[in-house]
Enzyme design. Structure first.
Site, PDB file in Angstrom:
ATOM      1  N   TYR A 210      -7.433   4.720  -9.087  1.00 22.46           N
ATOM      2  CA  TYR A 210      -6.691   3.752 -10.428  1.00 22.46           C
ATOM      3  C   TYR A 210      -6.546   2.184  -9.629  1.00 22.46           C
ATOM      4  CZ  TYR A 210      -2.174   4.510  -8.149  1.00 22.46           C
ATOM      5  OH  TYR A 210      -1.131   4.815  -7.099  1.00 22.46           O
ATOM      6  N   LYS A 211      -7.033   2.263  -7.868  1.00 24.57           N
ATOM      7  CA  LYS A 211      -7.045   0.796  -7.937  1.00 24.57           C
ATOM      8  C   LYS A 211      -7.947   0.796  -7.559  1.00 24.57           C
ATOM      9  CE  LYS A 211      -2.553   2.029  -5.374  1.00 24.57           C
ATOM     10  NZ  LYS A 211      -1.899   2.422  -3.704  1.00 24.57           N
ATOM     11  N   ARG A 357       0.586 -11.071  -3.459  1.00 24.81           N
ATOM     12  CA  ARG A 357      -0.184 -10.300  -3.303  1.00 24.81           C
ATOM     13  C   ARG A 357      -1.040 -10.658  -4.585  1.00 24.81           C
ATOM     14  NH1 ARG A 357       0.276  -4.233  -2.960  1.00 24.81           N
ATOM     15  NH2 ARG A 357      -0.211  -3.766  -4.850  1.00 24.81           N
TER      16      ARG A 357
HETATM   17  C1  LIG Z   1      -0.256   3.227  -4.514  1.00 23.50           C
HETATM   18  C2  LIG Z   1      -0.484   4.134  -3.389  1.00 23.50           C
HETATM   19  C3  LIG Z   1       0.391   5.177  -3.064  1.00 23.50           C
HETATM   20  C4  LIG Z   1       0.358   5.582  -4.809  1.00 23.50           C
HETATM   21  O1  LIG Z   1       0.859   6.810  -4.731  1.00 23.50           O
HETATM   22  P1  LIG Z   1       0.858   7.717  -6.447  1.00 23.50           P
HETATM   23  O2  LIG Z   1       1.558   8.785  -6.363  1.00 23.50           O
HETATM   24  O3  LIG Z   1      -0.221   7.167  -7.187  1.00 23.50           O
HETATM   25  O4  LIG Z   1       1.492   7.009  -7.537  1.00 23.50           O
HETATM   26  C5  LIG Z   1       0.973   6.260  -1.993  1.00 23.50           C
HETATM   27  N1  LIG Z   1       0.619   5.004  -0.835  1.00 23.50           N
HETATM   28  C6  LIG Z   1      -0.087   4.265  -1.187  1.00 23.50           C
HETATM   29  C7  LIG Z   1      -0.601   4.284   0.131  1.00 23.50           C
HETATM   30  C8  LIG Z   1      -0.845   3.482  -1.862  1.00 23.50           C
HETATM   31  O5  LIG Z   1      -0.826   2.614  -1.520  1.00 23.50           O
END
Ligand SMILES: *Cc1c(COP(=O)(O)O)cnc(C)c1O
Length: 398
Positions: A210-211, A357
């Site tokens: 989702y990023k 950021r």
């Molecule tokens: C965005 C991110 C997460 C988020 O985890 P979700 O289980 O998808 O909420 C975890 N670890 C890192 C390094 C991230 O950047």
């Protein structure tokens, strides 16, 4: 084939009046996802009903789309599968790696890692027993902390706060010299820079979609297991869809073949439809061209902000080869400054305690976006217009 980044920008819905510099946290909507998700809802779910699992290929999506992501991260075919959230995939990879290192009980990570990764490691250690522990050291101290006590090195390649980049090939090789397995979190790597998991001889990797991969809020995570480990890696979360024969309904778990054993339960079909529309765009992207463009955007932003905003301190590495696809600045009032920016349509985010950021995503960030963001940020800093109570009230999500 050169990538036409003006053309890819047109493939996203970007609301008018917004300069979006937060695609490192939640990617924007690919225009084609609207129709793709609608068709999945009305034609597949609506008309096929449960037949969709076979007729629309829902059950094969996690592996099929996993391979399409695999191309972006240098994975071998058949080594990447989708499902669950990233936190869960971190747990799944860590548990499997620990199990493959009998006699060693330390997970090594760094203090720049995203807290959820560290929390999952702590929870896993608690479950495994008092001998297991998570050790965190400063990012620069990781190489020196590799010892033959360490079972698993778990790192996020790009630091979520500063964008500092770990050298994956080098640290993987150093870890493996000491008999340590590696788990690489590619949350801020996949779709942001070119990586070569196979070429680095990585053991495990995980990441989210989702990023930079634009699958929408709550889109599934991915997990990579090197082909040489796939028959030995045992999932701790041994769900039915990772079973060798889910529809045999055996009473006991037997791991499936290949990376699919890392699947847990029912995959998110609607979310995968959105991801598929995004991956159609990614198919046209050359990762080297993407990286070059990302560096150019970040360099222009840093130069503009440093020239106009002396009160902001660069928190990211200055050398682009040491940085991911984001730029961060520090300011004690960073939260209020970011809210003032967002109020003017420049969307980045804030990370405690003092980081502003900004994500740069070549698929849809233009040179005009960079110039506009610099101009609005300089006006806010010069006028002090951020210094108002309305910008200081903290929301739940920052
Ligand atoms: C965005 C991110 C997460 C988020 O985890 P979700 O289980 O998808 O909420 C975890 N670890 C890192 C390094 C991230 O950047």
């Amino acid at each position: 084939m050169p990538t036409d980044f003006a053309a890819t920008r047109d493939l996203f819905h970007l609301p008018p009046g917004v300069i979006y510099l937060d695609g490192n946290s939640l990617g924007p909507l690919p225009r084609a996802a609207v129709a793709r998700v609608a068709a999945c809802v009305t034609e597949e779910w609506g008309n096929l009903l449960i037949r969709g699992w076979n007729a629309a290929g829902w059950m094969d999506q996690p592996a099929r789309l996993g391979d399409r992501i695999g191309r972006l991260i240098g994975a071998e075919p058949g080594a990447t599968v989708l499902g669950d959230t990233l936190s869960i995939k971190v747990y799944q990879a860590l548990a499997a790696a620990l199990d493959m290192a009998p006699g060693r009980k330390v997970i090594l990570s760094d203090t720049g890692n995203f807290p959820s990764d560290l929390y999952m490691a702590e929870g896993l250690c608690r479950t495994l027993g008092p001998d297991y522990r998570l050790v965190t050291v400063a990012p620069e101290a990781v190489a020196d902390a590799l010892s033959d006590e360490v079972a698993v090195l778990m790192l996020t390649q790009v630091d979520y706060r500063t964008g500092r980049l770990h050298d994956m090939a080098d640290l993987t090789a150093r870890a493996q010299e000491k008999g340590i397995l590696t788990v690489w979190d590619l949350a801020h790597t996949a779709g942001a820079l070119a990586v070569d998991l196979a070429g680095c001889n990585a053991d495990f990797a995980v990441g989210c979609t989702y990023k930079y991969l634009n699958s929408g809020p709550g889109g599934p995570a991915f997990i990579y297991v090197a082909p040489r480990h796939q028959d030995r890696a045992l999932p701790a979360l041994s769900g039915w869809l990772g079973h060798a024969a889910p529809f045999a309904f055996d009473l006991h778990y037997r791991p499936g073949t290949g990376v699919e054993r890392m699947r847990v339960g029912t995959p998110p079909v609607l979310q995968m439809a959105a991801l598929e529309a995004s991956l159609d765009i990614w198919d046209s992207v050359d990762m080297q061209a993407l990286r070059a463009r990302s560096i150019a955007l970040c360099e222009a932003f840093i130069a503009g902000v440093e020239a106009a905003c002396p009160d902001l301190t660069l928190a990211s590495p200055r050398d682009p080869s040491q940085r991911g696809s984001q730029v961060s600045f520090r300011h004690p009032e960073g939260y209020a400054i970011m809210q003032a920016l967002i109020a003017q349509g420049v969307i980045g985010d804030f990370r405690a305690p003092d980081i502003l950021r900004f994500g740069f995503t070549p698929l849809y960030t233009s040179d005009a976006d960079v110039q506009g963001a610099v101009r609005i940020l300089s006006e806010i800093m010069a006028s002090g217009s951020w210094d108002r109570p309305q910008f200081k009230a903290r929301a739940k999500v920052t």
